[in-house]
Scaffold this motif. Structure first.
Motif, mmCIF file in Angstrom:
data_model
loop_
_atom_site.group_PDB
_atom_site.id
_atom_site.type_symbol
_atom_site.label_atom_id
_atom_site.label_comp_id
_atom_site.label_asym_id
_atom_site.label_seq_id
_atom_site.Cartn_x
_atom_site.Cartn_y
_atom_site.Cartn_z
ATOM 1 N N VAL A 1 0.846 -1.190 0.000
ATOM 2 C CA VAL A 1 0.000 0.000 0.000
ATOM 3 C C VAL A 1 0.880 1.239 0.000
ATOM 4 O O VAL A 1 1.736 1.410 0.879
ATOM 5 C CB VAL A 1 -0.926 0.034 1.240
ATOM 6 N N LEU B 1 0.384 5.341 -0.121
ATOM 7 C CA LEU B 1 -0.650 6.372 -0.003
ATOM 8 C C LEU B 1 -0.021 7.750 0.042
ATOM 9 O O LEU B 1 0.878 8.019 0.848
ATOM 10 C CB LEU B 1 -1.471 6.140 1.274
ATOM 11 N N THR C 1 -0.823 11.696 0.751
ATOM 12 C CA THR C 1 -1.825 12.445 1.500
ATOM 13 C C THR C 1 -2.373 13.622 0.690
ATOM 14 O O THR C 1 -1.754 14.075 -0.273
ATOM 15 C CB THR C 1 -1.245 13.002 2.812
ATOM 16 N N ALA D 1 -8.655 2.251 9.117
ATOM 17 C CA ALA D 1 -7.993 3.380 8.460
ATOM 18 C C ALA D 1 -6.480 3.237 8.488
ATOM 19 O O ALA D 1 -5.901 2.584 9.363
ATOM 20 C CB ALA D 1 -8.391 4.680 9.161
ATOM 21 N N ILE D 2 -5.826 3.875 7.515
ATOM 22 C CA ILE D 2 -4.390 4.111 7.595
ATOM 23 C C ILE D 2 -4.209 5.410 8.362
ATOM 24 O O ILE D 2 -4.704 6.466 7.957
ATOM 25 C CB ILE D 2 -3.757 4.232 6.200
ATOM 26 N N LYS E 1 -5.686 11.611 5.056
ATOM 27 C CA LYS E 1 -6.600 11.837 3.944
ATOM 28 C C LYS E 1 -5.892 11.536 2.631
ATOM 29 O O LYS E 1 -4.831 12.083 2.348
ATOM 30 C CB LYS E 1 -7.119 13.272 3.963
ATOM 31 N N ALA E 2 -6.501 10.657 1.842
ATOM 32 C CA ALA E 2 -5.855 10.199 0.613
ATOM 33 C C ALA E 2 -6.088 11.174 -0.528
ATOM 34 O O ALA E 2 -7.221 11.539 -0.831
ATOM 35 C CB ALA E 2 -6.391 8.824 0.232
ATOM 36 N N ILE F 1 -5.877 3.749 -5.060
ATOM 37 C CA ILE F 1 -6.606 4.042 -3.826
ATOM 38 C C ILE F 1 -7.320 5.375 -3.996
ATOM 39 O O ILE F 1 -6.702 6.377 -4.356
ATOM 40 C CB ILE F 1 -5.649 4.108 -2.628
ATOM 41 N N ASN G 1 -10.016 6.286 -1.543
ATOM 42 C CA ASN G 1 -10.476 6.729 -0.226
ATOM 43 C C ASN G 1 -9.793 5.951 0.882
ATOM 44 O O ASN G 1 -9.644 4.733 0.794
ATOM 45 C CB ASN G 1 -12.005 6.542 -0.080
ATOM 46 N N ASN G 2 -9.378 6.679 1.908
ATOM 47 C CA ASN G 2 -8.880 6.081 3.144
ATOM 48 C C ASN G 2 -9.872 6.465 4.237
ATOM 49 O O ASN G 2 -10.003 7.638 4.572
ATOM 50 C CB ASN G 2 -7.480 6.612 3.465
ATOM 51 N N THR G 3 -10.628 5.493 4.752
ATOM 52 C CA THR G 3 -11.690 5.789 5.701
ATOM 53 C C THR G 3 -11.477 5.016 7.000
ATOM 54 O O THR G 3 -10.580 4.176 7.105
ATOM 55 C CB THR G 3 -13.071 5.405 5.133
ATOM 56 N N ILE H 1 -9.454 0.979 3.224
ATOM 57 C CA ILE H 1 -9.097 1.723 2.011
ATOM 58 C C ILE H 1 -9.883 1.136 0.841
ATOM 59 O O ILE H 1 -10.135 -0.064 0.778
ATOM 60 C CB ILE H 1 -7.590 1.693 1.729
#
Length: 436
Positions: free
Chosen positions: A123, A125, A127, A244-245, A255-256, A294, A296-298, A302
């Protein structure tokens, strides 16, 4: 006080307690219920509350109630919702059969199918803007000490998204913009707790390197490994991790802006022990075997889109989705990847289930019972988050967290919450409910 009065007071207190619990349950009653076409759902409601179906919805859902006409204190009415056709049915929750206090939408949907995961994925990501992980003092070229960011109200956990109307790309971009602006006030746009606001800051020229600075440490990316939970072929959407991450220093949800998942291989395992959860260690290369993006990171994982399903899912079969109401205590199994890139079934037991009307991460408690897995990992370890939970031939959830003091146990999330986060099950999605 006489025994008779004590009995009356005790009875009244008991009645008050019973109905205060019922009123609390009614307050938490869901505004939407999903039922697979042909299935049913039981709802238990105490007097003086009752359930009524709107006439125009009778061809979608039928209600068979038990003891509905016998209204006595403490009587529980059992309503069985029988789904007959696809569509959206409307019910009313009533007080004393007269006063409407809550509208309930029942979505009758076709059985959904997804391809279960279990593969370890890399993964990466990026921000949205940059995340503030610390603030610091700056010694200016005039010899004085300043802390411009803190004085402007910038806090650890804030995301800086724009400077003077320019969208921030990464940490280097922040430095570049500040040194172009120099000793003029800058407008900083910040996101905090899902709200945006703007503040003004006067950068300070640092004596250390003659660069203009705000007095912040920032992070703009993160990388690691986790487990893929599902892939839905029609939408090409995937879900992973089940949680979440978060930033390693602040615990803030990152926030992705964008990111990617990649094929990965497990290289070694640190066994979980009491007080130490253990970890899967894996290898992946950022430029090779990219599987998807990716979006959304919620709080619940993800989510994003797979580029080419043949890279990972060509030999895998669809499984039906099991709703919360279908999950039972007892035997189940998880799909996990703890060696190389091989996915294996491991037996678990579902020990506890939570009734959840809104998405929450700790939906169930599971225990690893498979001796093979316990011997190799000690139980649930970091990197296994997202491992799909299968019961009675349906995917019902995903592993999310391990119990630090007992690595054989951990939490799982209901799969329906992850599907909703992915946009596959959406509140008030009439087209989906009607099978269009």
């Amino acid at each position: 006080m006489s025994s008779y009065k004590k009995l009356i007071y005790f009875t009244l207190l008991l009645i008050l307690l019973v109905y205060s619990v019922q009123i609390l349950n009614i307050a938490r009653f869901p505004s939407q219920i999903d039922i697979i076409k042909g299935d049913s759902r039981n709802l238990n409601i105490f007097f003086p509350f009752s359930l009524e179906i709107m006439e125009e919805s009778s061809d979608i859902v039928k209600i068979n109630s038990t003891n509905a006409e016998r209204l006595s204190v403490g009587l529980k009415n059992s309503y069985n919702l029988e789904s007959t056709n696809n569509g959206i049915a409307k019910l009313k929750l009533k007080f004393l059969g007269i006063f409407s206090i809550r509208d309930i939408q029942v979505n009758v949907v076709n059985q959904a199918y997804v391809i279960p995961g279990g593969e370890t994925i890399g993964v990466k990501l990026n921000t949205k803007g940059v995340l503030v992980v610390a603030t610091s003092e700056i010694q200016s070229i005039d010899g004085k000490i300043y802390n411009p960011a803190r004085n402007a109200g910038i806090k650890v956990g804030d995301s800086i998204t724009m400077i003077n109307g320019i969208k921030i790309k990464d940490a280097d971009h922040v430095i570049q913009l500040l040194n172009n602006i120099k000793n003029n006030k800058v407008k900083i746009e910040i996101e905090r707790n899902n709200a945006s606001f703007t503040t003004e800051v006067l950068p300070v020229k640092s004596k250390q390197d003659n660069s203009y600075r705000l007095g912040i440490w920032v992070r703009d990316k993160t990388a690691g490994i986790g487990t893929l939970t599902f892939y839905e072929p029609n939408t090409k959407k995937f879900g992973a991790l089940g949680h979440a991450i978060t930033d390693v220093d602040t615990g803030t949800l990152m926030k992705a802006e964008n990111g990617e998942i990649m094929r990965a291989k497990v290289s070694s395992i640190e066994q979980g022990k009491k007080g130490s959860p253990g970890e899967l260690r894996g290898m992946f290369f950022e430029t090779d075997d990219v599987l998807g993006k990716i979006e959304n990171n919620t709080t619940f994982g993800i989510y994003g889109t797979i580029y080419d399903e043949n890279k990972l899912f060509k030999q895998k079969q669809l499984l039906p989705v099991g709703f919360q109401s279908e999950v039972k205590l007892g035997k189940a199994y998880i799909l996990a990847n703890i060696e190389g890139d091989k996915v294996t079934e491991y037996e678990v037991e579902i020990l506890k289930l939570e009734k959840q009307n809104v998405p929450q991460s700790k939906s169930m408690v599971i225990k690893i019972t498979d001796e093979r897995l316990k011997e190799k990992t000690g139980g649930i370890v970091q990197g296994m988050s997202g491992s799909p939970i299968i019961q009675n031939g349906k995917i019902v959830g995903a592993v999310t967290h391990v119990f630090v003091n007992d690595p054989t146990k951990g939490y799982g999330i209901y799969i329906e919450w992850m599907l909703k986060e992915a946009g596959i099950y959406v509140n008030n999605n009439s087209e989906f409910a009607e099978g269009k």
